[in-house]
Design an enzyme around this catalytic site. Structure first.
Site, PDB file in Angstrom:
ATOM      1  CG  ASP A 160      31.272  15.065  56.213  1.00  0.00           C
ATOM      2  OD1 ASP A 160      30.546  14.158  56.232  1.00  0.00           O
ATOM      3  OD2 ASP A 160      31.243  16.209  56.133  1.00  0.00           O
ATOM      4  CD  GLU A 184      29.844  16.667  50.830  1.00  0.00           C
ATOM      5  OE1 GLU A 184      29.425  15.847  51.476  1.00  0.00           O
ATOM      6  OE2 GLU A 184      29.430  18.001  50.867  1.00  0.00           O
ATOM      7  CG  ASP A 234      26.731  13.375  51.804  1.00  0.00           C
ATOM      8  OD1 ASP A 234      27.482  13.433  52.619  1.00  0.00           O
ATOM      9  OD2 ASP A 234      25.784  14.266  51.258  1.00  0.00           O
ATOM     10  CB  ILE A 265      27.515  13.418  57.954  1.00  0.00           C
ATOM     11  CG1 ILE A 265      28.383  12.576  59.000  1.00  0.00           C
ATOM     12  CG2 ILE A 265      26.396  13.979  58.542  1.00  0.00           C
ATOM     13  CD1 ILE A 265      29.030  13.275  60.133  1.00  0.00           C
ATOM     14  CG  ASP A 266      22.755  14.116  52.611  1.00  0.00           C
ATOM     15  OD1 ASP A 266      22.872  15.069  52.436  1.00  0.00           O
ATOM     16  OD2 ASP A 266      21.557  13.412  52.162  1.00  0.00           O
ATOM     17  CB  THR A 284      25.940  18.981  57.916  1.00  0.00           C
ATOM     18  OG1 THR A 284      25.475  19.914  56.981  1.00  0.00           O
ATOM     19  CG2 THR A 284      27.030  18.056  57.174  1.00  0.00           C
ATOM     20  CG  HIS A 287      19.842  22.967  51.545  1.00  0.00           C
ATOM     21  ND1 HIS A 287      20.180  21.990  52.559  1.00  0.00           N
ATOM     22  CD2 HIS A 287      21.065  23.937  51.515  1.00  0.00           C
ATOM     23  CE1 HIS A 287      21.345  22.253  53.166  1.00  0.00           C
ATOM     24  NE2 HIS A 287      21.856  23.565  52.463  1.00  0.00           N
ATOM     25  CB  SER A 325      19.809  13.893  55.349  1.00  0.00           C
ATOM     26  OG  SER A 325      18.738  12.986  55.914  1.00  0.00           O
ATOM     27  CE  LYS A 365      14.864  16.429  51.691  1.00  0.00           C
ATOM     28  NZ  LYS A 365      15.815  16.922  52.818  1.00  0.00           N
ATOM     29  NE  ARG A 396      18.182  19.165  47.089  1.00  0.00           N
ATOM     30  CZ  ARG A 396      18.571  19.454  48.236  1.00  0.00           C
ATOM     31  NH1 ARG A 396      17.442  18.699  49.260  1.00  0.00           N
ATOM     32  NH2 ARG A 396      19.724  19.554  48.980  1.00  0.00           N
ATOM     33  CG  ASP A 426      23.962  15.725  48.371  1.00  0.00           C
ATOM     34  OD1 ASP A 426      24.122  15.062  49.485  1.00  0.00           O
ATOM     35  OD2 ASP A 426      24.422  16.839  48.205  1.00  0.00           O
TER      36      ASP A 426
HETATM   37  N1  LIG Z   1      21.819  25.857  47.432  1.00  0.00           N
HETATM   38  C1  LIG Z   1      21.684  24.636  47.440  1.00  0.00           C
HETATM   39  N2  LIG Z   1      20.707  24.107  46.887  1.00  0.00           N
HETATM   40  C2  LIG Z   1      20.667  22.766  47.083  1.00  0.00           C
HETATM   41  N3  LIG Z   1      21.208  22.021  47.816  1.00  0.00           N
HETATM   42  C3  LIG Z   1      22.179  22.379  48.602  1.00  0.00           C
HETATM   43  C4  LIG Z   1      22.534  23.745  48.415  1.00  0.00           C
HETATM   44  N4  LIG Z   1      23.477  24.017  49.312  1.00  0.00           N
HETATM   45  C5  LIG Z   1      23.829  23.017  49.665  1.00  0.00           C
HETATM   46  N5  LIG Z   1      23.231  22.002  49.386  1.00  0.00           N
HETATM   47  C6  LIG Z   1      23.137  20.427  49.888  1.00  0.00           C
HETATM   48  O1  LIG Z   1      21.905  19.969  50.492  1.00  0.00           O
HETATM   49  C7  LIG Z   1      22.134  18.867  51.127  1.00  0.00           C
HETATM   50  C8  LIG Z   1      21.305  18.792  52.176  1.00  0.00           C
HETATM   51  O2  LIG Z   1      19.873  18.839  51.652  1.00  0.00           O
HETATM   52  P1  LIG Z   1      18.556  18.806  52.748  1.00  0.00           P
HETATM   53  O3  LIG Z   1      18.480  20.251  52.972  1.00  0.00           O
HETATM   54  O4  LIG Z   1      17.893  18.015  52.025  1.00  0.00           O
HETATM   55  O5  LIG Z   1      19.147  18.129  54.142  1.00  0.00           O
HETATM   56  C9  LIG Z   1      23.679  18.956  51.538  1.00  0.00           C
HETATM   57  O6  LIG Z   1      24.390  17.795  50.623  1.00  0.00           O
HETATM   58  C10 LIG Z   1      24.099  20.309  50.972  1.00  0.00           C
HETATM   59  O7  LIG Z   1      25.361  19.943  50.258  1.00  0.00           O
HETATM   60  P2  LIG Z   1      26.714  20.415  51.237  1.00  0.00           P
HETATM   61  O8  LIG Z   1      26.736  18.978  52.029  1.00  0.00           O
HETATM   62  O9  LIG Z   1      27.622  20.517  50.014  1.00  0.00           O
HETATM   63  O10 LIG Z   1      26.257  21.471  52.135  1.00  0.00           O
HETATM   64 MG   LIG Z   2      24.991  15.785  51.196  1.00  0.00          MG
END
Ligand SMILES: Nc1ncnc2c1ncn2[C@@H]1O[C@H](COP(=O)(O)O)[C@@H](O)[C@H]1OP(=O)(O)O
Ligand SMILES: [Mg+2]
Length: 743
Positions: free
Chosen positions: A49, A72, A144, A146-147, A149, A239, A263, A266, A280, A293
């Protein structure tokens, strides 16, 4: 001012994202795959990151030094003594990545290539360039590094995402997906793509290792149907609310399983048609979506011809700082499906609201049972009781409302407006409405309130719409409901009636009661579609005011079971019987008898000549005279020959004969002077002719004259003898009499 092309920004962003992808891929290969990091080490994600952010921000700092970046990470922890080991790893990785030989499309002055060494301090400063807070106006980048993770660590999908936001609007987006198959059709084939979109210039997929030379593929979201549509959703349950997606899918009739990936990949999959809709929805923990994001994903989807909003259909707001603020989740989909997805979300949400409220109720009965009990008491007599319960126990309000809103009727503009507002305010009320009566003639138009409420009435099955403003009717064309009953009426016949019929294939009962107006000739073109046999496959019941409902134009023998015609001439009736005779069970006629009609026409069953009505059980006819006809009636014409074969199942005949004619009859018929004598003769002849006949009622009053009309009833007793006449009365409220034309 000409629209900026963002050509330089696009080139720099692609190069920066590609370098960051190379870096993250090597972090994965070195640190994740070979597990060279110990548990105590900072996670490979953290290393990747920070290092990727250092690389991208270094390039942006050289190329667009005035542009701030919303990212971030910041470097505060790395500057601490405790962050030394981590710092050194990051600096080393970032330096290596920046020092790699210049690739096609890159320039040395961007800080790239072996001659451009960066100090540790310069790289930490670059990371801190991501400290910007965002805002409503001006331009900034959002990154971002690394989206996704979790996907990164699993060796699955993750993305490096960079977007340029100008005055709150993403204008350019680049997403690097090192692990995404180049073609969804070949999931085991080569991987690694970059996606890029600039507002007004389209969305493209590029090769990750040669983004500037290999041919780019233009992306468009293909149209989808319920069969081909599927959802793209997060892998992580935390998420997005996946169970909610499932319900939305059911509402939409989706049969395909969702595609889950981590990430913003999608958004890329959506843009190139690997899935129909990205949902989402918030999990309810109060998480606010971050702008980095979604910014790149938004422009990619929009440029691929899609629509992206939050879960309520509101635009995403990138002008509120680092988060999307009060936006409620994210929904991205093709143009053709987005609106339907939002409607389905509304329905699923309304159901959820009802269920959530029910959990807090003092009655721990299953909500369906509580609802059934309440529905039982939702009639006018008991409504106060329900309202009283809900004021004492607020938790029961949704069930009470669901019961009370099931059948709603309004007959004034004020009440209609109130009702619509109440429905919009709490969608679970709208969801409860099964039957709606809007009967408003004169007054202001209620088009606006209806326009906001009708799209919410997804459960509506019965609609009675009598309004004088014909521009209200087109609202039905976009409505989400599938009606079984539609009763229409008003002062102006709306042009779109046939389109409405074509859009309501489930219709079983249809009524068209528009005021006949002499000054305006009937436009027969209006009725053309009713002729099409395919549009109303379920139609069984038809009611019409013939002056506005040109029955003779119908040529298709719909299997009509119940037919009611107002103002029907002899020609209309003969036509209707020839078309629907085989299936009719109930036939109700308000018929017009004119001067040209032969006198024997007067006897209702005379209309059955040449007909076959094998199922007819109930026949009611009320007469209207254009002019007072001369009726030299004779016994021979009273009952046509063969009546038994014509309507063998007929049980009931109700005849609302014109009072003055009956009065005339007593003088004219057979020289007998007793009033009703002719009627008695006629009734007895009918009983002789039709063995199934059980009851003949003849009311000899003007239908419209009073609320109670008087008459005589003849019945067949068990021993098959005929009893009567017995005097009887009938209330105007009975359905058949309400069909009378106004005088
Ligand atoms: N409660 C949450 N609701 C929605 N998105 C979230 C939540 N917690 C973290 N994220 C974010 O979802 C993204 C990944 O989404 P996906 O599931 O689509 O891959 C990350 O950027 C993450 O942020 P972060 O990087 O701060 O953890
Ligand atoms: Mg992200």
């Amino acid at each position: 001012m000409s629209t900026p092309t963002y050509a330089a920004e696009k080139q720099v962003a692609i190069a920066a994202v590609r370098r960051a992808c190379v870096l993250t891929a090597s972090v994965f290969n070195k640190l994740v795959k070979q597990e060279t990091m110990t548990k105590e080490d900072a996670s490979p994600v953290t290393v990747g990151d920070y290092a990727a952010q250092a690389v991208v921000n270094t390039i942006l700092g050289r190329t667009f030094p005035k542009d701030p970046v919303v990212g971030e990470e910041d470097a505060a922890d790395l500057r601490q003594e405790s962050g030394k080991t981590l710092r050194e790893r990051i600096v080393q990785l970032a330096s290596e990545t920046l020092a790699a030989p210049l690739a096609e499309g890159e320039k040395e002055e961007w800080g790239l290539g072996p001659n451009q060494a960066q100090t540790s301090e310069q790289l930490l400063d670059a990371i801190d360039r991501g400290n910007y807070e965002g805002g409503r106006t001006g331009r900034f980048w959002t990154l971002d590094p690394i989206d996704g993770t979790k996907g990164f660590l699993r060796g699955e999908q993750y993305a490096v995402c960079l977007a340029l936001v100008v005055d709150s609007r993403p204008e350019l987006g680049v997403i690097g997906c090192p692990n995404l198959p180049v073609s969804a059709a070949d999931p085991a084939g080569p991987r690694g793509c970059i996606f890029v979109a600039v507002r007004g210039q389209g969305a493209y997929q590029l090769a990750l290792d040669s983004p500037f030379s290999a041919p780019a593929t233009r992306l468009t979201i293909p149209p989808s149907t319920s069969e081909t549509l599927n959802f793209l959703e997060s892998v992580e349950k935390a998420h997005a609310k996946l169970s909610f997606n499932e319900r939305v899918g059911q509402v939409l009739g989706i049969t395909r399983a969702p595609t889950r990936m981590d990430s913003q990949a999608k958004y890329c999959a959506l843009a190139r048609g690997d899935g129909g809709a990205y949902l989402r929805m918030p999990t309810g923990v109060g998480y606010k979506e971050k702008i980095w994001d979604h910014a790149a994903g938004l422009i990619l989807v929009e440029e691929a011809g899609g629509v992206i909003t939050d879960g309520r259909g509101e635009p995403l707001d990138f002008g509120l700082g680092r988060t999307l603020g009060e936006n409620f989740g994210v929904v991205a989909a093709g143009k053709d499906v987005h609106e339907r997805v939002i409607a389905a979300i509304k329905q699923a949400k309304a159901e959820e609201d009802v269920a959530a409220q029910a959990n807090g109720s003092i009655f721990k009965l299953p909500p369906e049972l509580v609802r059934m009990i309440f529905e039982h008491f939702a009639d006018e007599q008991h409504q106060f009781w329900l309202v009283w319960i809900s004021t004492i126990c607020k938790a029961l309000m949704p069930e009470v409302e669901a019961a009370l809103y099931r059948t709603v009727a309004v007959s004034s503009c004020k009440n209609a407006t109130r009702l619509c507002r109440a429905l919009v305010k709490r969608p679970y009320r709208a969801l409860a409405v099964r039957s709606l009566v809007v009967y408003i003639t004169g007054g202001a138009s209620i088009k606006q309130p209806l326009k906001s409420a009708l799209p919410l009435l997804t459960s509506l099955k019965r609609l009675e719409l009598t309004v004088d403003d014909p521009s209200i009717f087109p609202l039905l064309l976009d409505a989400p409901f599938r009606l079984r009953t539609l009763l229409t009426g008003g002062y102006y016949y709306p042009d779109c009636v046939e389109d409405i019929l074509a859009s309501q294939p489930s219709l079983q009962r249809f009524s068209l009661m528009f005021t006949p107006r002499r000054e305006e000739p009937l436009d027969l073109e209006h009725a053309r579609t009713i002729l099409r046999p395919d549009i109303l496959p379920n139609l069984r019941s038809l009611t019409g005011w013939v002056a506005r409902f040109p029955l003779t134009l119908i040529k298709h023998p719909y299997p009509i079971v119940h037919l009611a015609l107002v103002g029907a001439t002899r020609r209309d009736i003969t036509h209707a019987i020839s078309l629907f005779g085989n299936t009719l069970v109930t036939l109700i006629l308000i018929r017009l008898i004119d001067e040209q009609s032969p006198p024997e026409c007067y006897w209702p069953t005379y209309m059955f000549r040449h007909a076959h009505l094998p199922k007819l059980e109930y026949f009611m006819v009320a007469d209207r005279y254009d002019e007072h006809a001369d009726l030299p009636l004779e016994r021979e014409t009273m009952v046509i020959p063969g009546l038994r074969e014509i309507c063998p199942a007929l049980k009931t005949i109700v005849w609302g004969a014109d009072g003055t004619v009956i009065d005339d009859l007593q003088w004219d018929f057979d020289g007998m002077t007793s009033r009703g004598w002719a009627m008695t003769v006629y009734a007895r002849m009918l009983f002789d002719a039709i063995p199934a006949l059980e009851r003949v009622s003849i009311y000899d009053d003007e239908v419209a004259a009073s609320r109670e009309v008087m008459g005589e009833v003849f019945t067949r007793a068990e021993d098959r003898t005929v009893k009567g006449p017995e005097s009887a009365s009938i209330s105007l409220d009975e359905d058949m009499w309400t069909l009378r034309p106004e005088t």
